[in-house]
Scaffold this active site. Structure first.
Site, mmCIF file in Angstrom:
data_model
loop_
_atom_site.group_PDB
_atom_site.id
_atom_site.type_symbol
_atom_site.label_atom_id
_atom_site.label_comp_id
_atom_site.label_asym_id
_atom_site.label_seq_id
_atom_site.Cartn_x
_atom_site.Cartn_y
_atom_site.Cartn_z
ATOM 1 N N GLY A 10 -37.418 4.066 -3.894
ATOM 2 C CA GLY A 10 -35.978 4.092 -4.093
ATOM 3 C C GLY A 10 -35.415 2.726 -4.422
ATOM 4 O O GLY A 10 -36.134 1.734 -4.553
ATOM 5 N N GLN A 11 -34.101 2.680 -4.541
ATOM 6 C CA GLN A 11 -33.410 1.449 -4.930
ATOM 7 C C GLN A 11 -33.658 0.311 -3.945
ATOM 8 O O GLN A 11 -34.039 -0.792 -4.334
ATOM 9 C CB GLN A 11 -31.901 1.738 -5.036
ATOM 10 C CG GLN A 11 -31.069 0.561 -5.494
ATOM 11 C CD GLN A 11 -29.640 0.971 -5.814
ATOM 12 O OE1 GLN A 11 -29.101 0.611 -6.843
ATOM 13 N NE2 GLN A 11 -29.003 1.730 -4.927
ATOM 14 N N ALA A 59 -32.169 8.654 2.730
ATOM 15 C CA ALA A 59 -30.837 9.141 3.097
ATOM 16 C C ALA A 59 -30.339 10.141 2.067
ATOM 17 O O ALA A 59 -30.735 10.109 0.905
ATOM 18 C CB ALA A 59 -29.846 7.978 3.205
ATOM 19 N N THR A 100 -24.503 2.626 6.762
ATOM 20 C CA THR A 100 -23.490 2.418 5.742
ATOM 21 C C THR A 100 -22.162 1.876 6.281
ATOM 22 O O THR A 100 -21.815 2.111 7.446
ATOM 23 C CB THR A 100 -23.204 3.751 5.017
ATOM 24 O OG1 THR A 100 -22.122 3.595 4.097
ATOM 25 C CG2 THR A 100 -22.818 4.836 6.021
ATOM 26 N N ASP A 101 -21.430 1.186 5.412
ATOM 27 C CA ASP A 101 -20.079 0.721 5.734
ATOM 28 C C ASP A 101 -19.100 1.884 5.876
ATOM 29 O O ASP A 101 -18.021 1.738 6.441
ATOM 30 C CB ASP A 101 -19.574 -0.237 4.654
ATOM 31 C CG ASP A 101 -19.653 0.354 3.249
ATOM 32 O OD1 ASP A 101 -20.489 1.238 3.009
ATOM 33 O OD2 ASP A 101 -18.881 -0.097 2.371
ATOM 34 N N TYR A 124 -20.726 12.861 4.978
ATOM 35 C CA TYR A 124 -21.784 11.863 4.809
ATOM 36 C C TYR A 124 -21.698 10.792 5.890
ATOM 37 O O TYR A 124 -22.692 10.466 6.549
ATOM 38 C CB TYR A 124 -21.674 11.232 3.422
ATOM 39 C CG TYR A 124 -22.399 9.918 3.288
ATOM 40 C CD1 TYR A 124 -23.787 9.862 3.215
ATOM 41 C CD2 TYR A 124 -21.686 8.721 3.239
ATOM 42 C CE1 TYR A 124 -24.460 8.650 3.112
ATOM 43 C CE2 TYR A 124 -22.344 7.506 3.120
ATOM 44 C CZ TYR A 124 -23.721 7.469 3.061
ATOM 45 O OH TYR A 124 -24.377 6.273 2.961
ATOM 46 N N LYS A 128 -24.290 9.858 8.976
ATOM 47 C CA LYS A 128 -24.930 8.540 9.083
ATOM 48 C C LYS A 128 -24.651 7.906 10.448
ATOM 49 O O LYS A 128 -25.534 7.264 11.035
ATOM 50 C CB LYS A 128 -24.434 7.624 7.970
ATOM 51 C CG LYS A 128 -24.954 7.993 6.583
ATOM 52 C CD LYS A 128 -26.473 7.888 6.480
ATOM 53 C CE LYS A 128 -26.953 6.444 6.543
ATOM 54 N NZ LYS A 128 -28.435 6.357 6.398
#
Length: 285
Positions: A10-11, A59, A100-101, A124, A128
């Protein structure tokens, strides 16, 4: 040290593998190698490979789709994190899980530190946050790392792009591009996250950490810098979030302050503009 990276293609996972392999033995795990929604699959892989630490980048992060498929979002973002935490606790393995933010609602209008109270606005983000709690409460030797506005050379596998690649695509295909200037974040390249993750692993610590570049910027200013560095000709205009249909609630302000990293003296994150300039010149010029 043997490090297992889940989501290695992934990224973020690809940059983690590249950076960590310079000093450590890296076990690259994709969905074909491990099914983290299945405890037996995790146990089998961990027992056969015996890593010292697992890094979980997997994720379900297509935010609008999560509203329609909450069970899928919770399966991958929460229950799978719980599975990993339980196995790592049982086998005394360290676990680092990325979040995540978006766990914040944006109402603070100032950079969020790790001790700020989360208040997620969408499925989402709720999933998370649940994953964070499972990891921190079920695995004693765990870390949760929250990131913001990430981009890298390999586009997100689920989304098919990141903000940089999407802007370049729009600039090529559209007569003009409009980007919101009233939603704020801190753009952060996956390479910088990978490098700082390496430092965090060496610190042999646990707990919750924010890991983003310094500074803050609107999505329009993010795009404007891409235009300026690459000399794009397509007209670029600021817009408001009110100009676009609200598919899902998002925080208008989700800038992170890396206080815990700074307290550990392992903070090595660059300023967002400097990092973006280097990424663009290296990747596209």
């Amino acid at each position: 040290m043997k490090i297992a990276v889940i989501g290695s293609n992934g990224q973020l996972g690809s940059d983690l593998c590249s950076v960590l392999s310079h000093k450590h033995e890296v076990l690259e795990l994709t969905h074909a190698d491990i099914e983290i929604s299945d405890v037996d699959s995790i146990n089998q892989v961990v027992s056969s490979t015996r890593p010292d630490i697992i890094l979980n980048t997997a994720a379900y992060h297509v935010v609008p789709e999560a509203e329609n498929y909450p069970q899928k979002a919770f399966s991958l973002n929460a229950i799978s994190a719980l599975n990993l935490a339980r196995v790592c606790q049982d086998k005394k393995i360290r676990l680092l899980h990325y979040s995540t933010d978006y766990v914040f609602d944006g109402l603070k209008n100032a950079p969020y530190v790790e001790t700020d109270r989360p208040n997620p606005l969408n499925v989402y983000a709720v999933s998370k946050l649940a994953g964070e709690q499972f990891v921190l409460n079920y695995c004693e030797r765990s870390m949760v790392v929250r990131v913001s506005g990430i981009y890298g050379k390999i586009a997100s596998r689920a989304k098919g792009n990141n903000f940089v690649s999407m802007m370049l695509k729009l600039a090529k295909e559209k007569p003009e591009v409009r980007v919101v200037n009233d939603e704020f974040l801190t753009p952060t390249p996956t390479l910088a996250i990978a490098k700082n993750t390496a430092a965090l692993i060496e610190a042999d610590t646990r707990g919750l950490f924010h890991m983003s570049c310094s500074g803050e910027v609107s999505w329009y200013e993010f795009a404007r810098h891409i235009w300026d560095v690459l000399g794009l000709d397509t007209p670029l205009f600021p817009a408001s979030v009110k100009d676009f249909p609200a598919v899902v609630k998002r925080p208008y302000y989700s800038v992170l302050e890396n206080k815990a990293l700074k307290d550990l003296s392992v903070y090595e994150m660059p300023e967002w503009r400097e990092a973006l300039t280097q990424f663009l010149l290296t990747t596209y010029k």
